[in-house]
Design a protein around this motif. Structure first.
Motif, mmCIF file in Angstrom:
data_model
loop_
_atom_site.group_PDB
_atom_site.id
_atom_site.type_symbol
_atom_site.label_atom_id
_atom_site.label_comp_id
_atom_site.label_asym_id
_atom_site.label_seq_id
_atom_site.Cartn_x
_atom_site.Cartn_y
_atom_site.Cartn_z
ATOM 1 N N GLU A 30 0.854 -1.193 0.000
ATOM 2 C CA GLU A 30 0.000 0.000 0.000
ATOM 3 C C GLU A 30 0.890 1.243 0.000
ATOM 4 O O GLU A 30 1.777 1.373 0.849
ATOM 5 N N HIS A 31 0.661 2.137 -0.956
ATOM 6 C CA HIS A 31 1.552 3.299 -1.081
ATOM 7 C C HIS A 31 1.308 4.340 0.006
ATOM 8 O O HIS A 31 2.180 5.167 0.295
ATOM 9 N N ASP A 32 0.134 4.315 0.643
ATOM 10 C CA ASP A 32 -0.146 5.303 1.684
ATOM 11 C C ASP A 32 -0.467 4.592 2.993
ATOM 12 O O ASP A 32 0.393 4.411 3.845
ATOM 13 N N ALA A 33 -1.711 4.204 3.135
ATOM 14 C CA ALA A 33 -2.148 3.519 4.348
ATOM 15 C C ALA A 33 -3.331 2.637 4.004
ATOM 16 O O ALA A 33 -4.121 2.966 3.118
ATOM 17 N N PRO A 34 -3.489 1.506 4.700
ATOM 18 C CA PRO A 34 -4.648 0.651 4.433
ATOM 19 C C PRO A 34 -5.952 1.398 4.652
ATOM 20 O O PRO A 34 -6.067 2.248 5.524
ATOM 21 N N GLY A 35 -6.925 1.079 3.823
ATOM 22 C CA GLY A 35 -8.234 1.720 3.934
ATOM 23 C C GLY A 35 -8.707 2.329 2.636
ATOM 24 O O GLY A 35 -9.893 2.379 2.345
ATOM 25 N N GLY A 36 -7.746 2.836 1.820
ATOM 26 C CA GLY A 36 -8.105 3.435 0.551
ATOM 27 C C GLY A 36 -9.012 4.635 0.724
ATOM 28 O O GLY A 36 -9.056 5.268 1.779
ATOM 29 N N GLN A 37 -9.765 4.970 -0.342
ATOM 30 C CA GLN A 37 -10.704 6.087 -0.249
ATOM 31 C C GLN A 37 -11.742 5.853 0.835
ATOM 32 O O GLN A 37 -12.118 6.777 1.561
ATOM 33 N N ALA A 38 -12.195 4.620 0.964
ATOM 34 C CA ALA A 38 -13.206 4.324 1.985
ATOM 35 C C ALA A 38 -12.669 4.614 3.380
ATOM 36 O O ALA A 38 -13.414 5.036 4.265
ATOM 37 N N GLY A 39 -11.371 4.405 3.590
ATOM 38 C CA GLY A 39 -10.773 4.649 4.897
ATOM 39 C C GLY A 39 -10.810 6.098 5.317
ATOM 40 O O GLY A 39 -10.660 6.418 6.494
ATOM 41 N N GLN A 40 -11.027 7.013 4.364
ATOM 42 C CA GLN A 40 -11.097 8.433 4.680
ATOM 43 C C GLN A 40 -12.515 8.885 5.013
ATOM 44 O O GLN A 40 -12.732 10.026 5.423
ATOM 45 N N SER A 41 -13.492 8.010 4.831
ATOM 46 C CA SER A 41 -14.887 8.399 5.013
ATOM 47 C C SER A 41 -15.229 8.563 6.486
ATOM 48 O O SER A 41 -14.904 7.719 7.318
ATOM 49 N N ALA A 42 -15.918 9.659 6.799
ATOM 50 C CA ALA A 42 -16.338 9.891 8.181
ATOM 51 C C ALA A 42 -17.437 8.938 8.600
ATOM 52 O O ALA A 42 -17.576 8.626 9.792
ATOM 53 N N ALA A 43 -18.235 8.474 7.639
ATOM 54 C CA ALA A 43 -19.342 7.575 7.988
ATOM 55 C C ALA A 43 -19.757 6.770 6.777
ATOM 56 O O ALA A 43 -20.035 7.326 5.720
ATOM 57 N N ILE A 44 -19.771 5.451 6.942
ATOM 58 C CA ILE A 44 -20.351 4.550 5.938
ATOM 59 C C ILE A 44 -21.619 4.002 6.576
ATOM 60 O O ILE A 44 -21.566 3.146 7.455
ATOM 61 N N GLU A 45 -22.755 4.502 6.154
ATOM 62 C CA GLU A 45 -23.997 4.229 6.873
ATOM 63 C C GLU A 45 -24.847 3.144 6.233
ATOM 64 O O GLU A 45 -25.872 2.756 6.794
ATOM 65 N N ASN A 46 -24.441 2.670 5.041
ATOM 66 C CA ASN A 46 -25.247 1.635 4.399
ATOM 67 C C ASN A 46 -24.480 0.328 4.274
ATOM 68 O O ASN A 46 -24.778 -0.487 3.415
ATOM 69 N N TYR A 47 -23.494 0.112 5.163
ATOM 70 C CA TYR A 47 -22.720 -1.122 5.133
ATOM 71 C C TYR A 47 -23.431 -2.167 5.974
ATOM 72 O O TYR A 47 -23.784 -1.916 7.139
ATOM 73 N N LEU A 48 -23.653 -3.345 5.399
ATOM 74 C CA LEU A 48 -24.450 -4.393 6.027
ATOM 75 C C LEU A 48 -23.911 -4.763 7.405
ATOM 76 O O LEU A 48 -22.713 -4.998 7.582
ATOM 77 N N GLY A 49 -24.816 -4.808 8.385
ATOM 78 C CA GLY A 49 -24.455 -5.287 9.715
ATOM 79 C C GLY A 49 -24.085 -4.201 10.695
ATOM 80 O O GLY A 49 -23.806 -4.494 11.858
ATOM 81 N N PHE A 50 -24.063 -2.925 10.249
ATOM 82 C CA PHE A 50 -23.730 -1.821 11.141
ATOM 83 C C PHE A 50 -24.854 -0.800 11.081
ATOM 84 O O PHE A 50 -24.789 0.171 10.320
ATOM 85 N N PRO A 51 -25.919 -0.989 11.872
ATOM 86 C CA PRO A 51 -27.107 -0.135 11.743
ATOM 87 C C PRO A 51 -26.833 1.336 12.022
ATOM 88 O O PRO A 51 -27.517 2.199 11.484
ATOM 89 N N ARG A 52 -25.838 1.634 12.835
ATOM 90 C CA ARG A 52 -25.506 3.037 13.089
ATOM 91 C C ARG A 52 -24.443 3.536 12.114
ATOM 92 O O ARG A 52 -24.068 4.688 12.120
ATOM 93 N N GLY A 53 -23.967 2.648 11.257
ATOM 94 C CA GLY A 53 -22.868 3.001 10.377
ATOM 95 C C GLY A 53 -21.536 2.872 11.099
ATOM 96 O O GLY A 53 -21.470 2.599 12.303
ATOM 97 N N LEU A 54 -20.470 3.066 10.362
ATOM 98 C CA LEU A 54 -19.138 3.073 10.953
ATOM 99 C C LEU A 54 -18.247 3.942 10.083
ATOM 100 O O LEU A 54 -18.536 4.186 8.915
ATOM 101 N N SER A 55 -17.180 4.433 10.673
ATOM 102 C CA SER A 55 -16.260 5.255 9.896
ATOM 103 C C SER A 55 -15.388 4.363 9.013
ATOM 104 O O SER A 55 -15.188 3.176 9.303
ATOM 105 N N GLY A 56 -14.886 4.950 7.943
ATOM 106 C CA GLY A 56 -13.976 4.202 7.090
ATOM 107 C C GLY A 56 -12.728 3.769 7.832
ATOM 108 O O GLY A 56 -12.196 2.672 7.596
ATOM 109 N N ALA A 57 -12.252 4.630 8.735
ATOM 110 C CA ALA A 57 -11.061 4.275 9.512
ATOM 111 C C ALA A 57 -11.331 3.074 10.409
ATOM 112 O O ALA A 57 -10.477 2.199 10.568
ATOM 113 N N ASP A 58 -12.540 3.019 10.984
ATOM 114 C CA ASP A 58 -12.891 1.887 11.847
ATOM 115 C C ASP A 58 -12.958 0.597 11.039
ATOM 116 O O ASP A 58 -12.439 -0.446 11.444
#
Length: 552
Positions: free
Chosen positions: A257-285
């Motif tokens: 990885e040229h920067d850090a694991p996570g990619g663009q998604a890792g920079q997201s403050a909130a991913i709210e439509n990811y299956l299994g996380f009803p409150r959402g989670l941050s990309g970093a998490d």
């Protein structure tokens, strides 16, 4: 730091004693377990903690209590201690109330009673909540310190690298913090030496590269083995999913990885439509959880290295790195994702890193406190960024080329943006210029209908437009479409591309025109460009890696 507190609240004495007993058995060595029999009593406990400067990590409250319900109490806690984790203990009949509380007060989790056995039903939930809390509250004594200038591109790159790799750091601005200026003078540093990166028990780093920072922190920047079963290029959701499945199934696995694991998604403050996380989670998490999984199964991570070429060396595939030895593997998974396209307008390139940024991480929002912020884009990533920035900025304006947000952004984000009085949306508008003395100060906007231009005050511009695949380093052996995305599977055999497959057998799904090299996630032609689909393709790629390895 004092031991963080966990407060349990239940008016039923036996139940209160039981949950306190279970929590003390598991967490009592590192946390203070405090009991309250009512909402009012728990608020008094919380007040005493705050007055003493003692941290509160978690409040676990029963929903059905006289005088003050659990959700009413937790709403008060959220207002007074925004970073405390909130756990609601509830009966099945109150499930709808709990789900509403996720949206209304930011409830972190609800747990149906009874929770026996705690090893299966209570501890996994509390483990996750406390892990998140502790990651957000590292002890300051061993933090890395970064000394630099607010509008320095080099300082921004170092801070972004540290944040994306989940390395706690303290930022000291030489113009705003006396301690920053003092440390600069003690180091005898001039402008060319900034930023300084001060690593506990390490040498002072002056204007370091990310490789130098990674090495100083003990992050791996070189591969350990001479040959791997699979080398995964890219550490976003697709790459991390591939790493988890490959390593768990016994394949020797390395991720570059040229920067850090996570990619663009890792920079997201909130991913709210990811299956299994009803409150959402941050990309970093999400990234941090995936990294822990991959490492648990033995996958290696090589960070801060750019991949410059891919070569076929007989049955082996060689991934060539800038500044390090090549990595050889029997198969390769390309999961390099995409980057945001550059915005073509006069003045922007000169101010890149000095108020103009392409993408952002969730922690950057705090640096915009009280400022005028503009965001360009109309997809989910732009919507999530706007909502995060609005928590701190004085004003946030979303600039959209199209006629409305609804055509390209998920409805739940559109509704939240429209309901937020701190956010203004300008449709049918483009940024056509920027200027500033050393950093961004003004933007020029144009109305796409009338052609009228307006100059506005702006301290920050975050750009989230389009997607450019990171495939320039691939040689002619790997076929790409007209936009640079990697062509895979049956698309290599006919149709619009003709025949680009060299072997008698058909290519496996996700296999590129170079046998044994697979593509997963956003970098693949005609992929869905969603986190969940990237995770699915990364996982699926390992199935085809196994099938390929069985043929050689």
């Amino acid at each position: 730091m004092a031991r963080p507190a966990i407060i349990t609240v239940d008016d039923d004495a036996p139940v209160s004693a039981a949950i306190a007993r279970d929590l003390r058995a598991r967490y009592g060595a590192e946390h203070r377990i405090l009991r309250a029999s009512s909402g009012a009593e728990s608020l008094e406990l919380m007040a005493r903690l705050l007055l003493r400067g003692q941290p509160l990590a978690l409040v676990a409250a029963d929903q059905r209590m006289p005088g003050m319900t659990g959700t009413e109490l937790l709403a008060r806690v959220r207002a007074d201690v925004p970073d405390a984790k909130l756990l609601l203990l509830t009966a099945y009949a109150d499930t709808e109330v709990a789900i509403s509380a996720i949206n209304d007060i930011g409830l972190d989790h609800y747990l149906l009673k009874p929770w026996d056995p705690p090893e299966e039903r209570l501890y996994p939930v509390v483990d996750d909540l406390l892990s998140d809390w502790h990651n957000a509250h590292p002890e300051q004594t061993n933090d890395v310190r970064v000394v630099g200038h607010r509008w320095s591109e080099a300082s921004h790159l170092v801070k972004t690298f540290l944040a994306n790799n989940h390395v706690p750091y303290v930022w000291l601005d030489i113009e705003r913090d006396e301690e920053g200026a003092r440390l600069r003078d003690l180091a005898g540093a001039d402008a060319a030496d900034l930023p300084l990166v001060l690593v506990p028990d390490g040498e002072t780093l002056r204007a370091p590269t990310t490789v130098a920072v990674a090495s100083a922190l003990g992050l791996r920047t070189r591969a350990e083995r001479d040959l791997y079963d699979v080398c995964i290029v890219g550490g976003g959701p697709a790459g991390l999913a591939a790493a988890v499945y490959a390593a768990s199934e016994g394949l020797s696995t390395v991720v570059v990885e040229h920067d850090a694991p996570g990619g663009q998604a890792g920079q997201s403050a909130a991913i709210e439509n990811y299956l299994g996380f009803p409150r959402g989670l941050s990309g970093a998490d999400l990234a941090q959880r995936a990294i822990a999984q991959a490492r648990r199964f033995g996958a290696e991570m090589v960070l801060a290295r750019d991949v410059v070429a891919l070569e076929a060396r007989g049955p082996v595939r060689a991934v060539r790195l800038d500044g390090a030895d090549d990595i050889e593997a029997r198969s390769v998974v390309l999961a390099t994702g995409v980057s945001y396209r550059r915005l073509a307008a006069p003045g922007l390139d000169e101010l890149s890193g000095r108020g103009v940024h392409y993408g952002s991480n969730a922690g950057q929002a705090a640096a915009c406190a009280g400022d005028d912020v503009y965001v360009v884009g109309a997809a989910n990533s732009a919507g999530q960024a706007v909502l995060n920035l609005a928590r701190f900025a004085g004003h946030v304006t979303l600039v959209v080329r199209g006629e409305s947000l609804a055509t390209s952004m998920s409805q739940y984000l559109v509704e939240r943006i429209r309901a937020d009085a701190r956010i203004r949306v300008l449709c049918s508008t483009e940024v056509v210029g920027a200027r500033g003395d050393g950093h961004l100060e003004h933007l020029t906007l144009v109305d796409r209908h009338t052609g009228a231009t307006t100059e506005v005050k702006a301290d920050w511009l975050f750009v989230y437009i389009g997607a450019s695949p990171r495939t320039d380093w691939l040689g002619a052996d790997v076929v790409r479409d007209e936009h640079g995305f990697v062509v895979t599977g049956h698309d290599l055999l006919g149709g619009r591309r003709g025949k680009d497959w060299p072997l008698p057998r058909p290519p496996f799904a996700l296999e590129t025109s170079l046998p044994g090299v697979f593509a997963a996630g956003d970098v693949r032609s005609d992929s869905m460009k969603r986190v969940a689909s990237a995770v699915g393709e990364g996982s699926m790629s390992v199935y085809f890696v196994h099938r390929y390895l069985a043929t050689i």
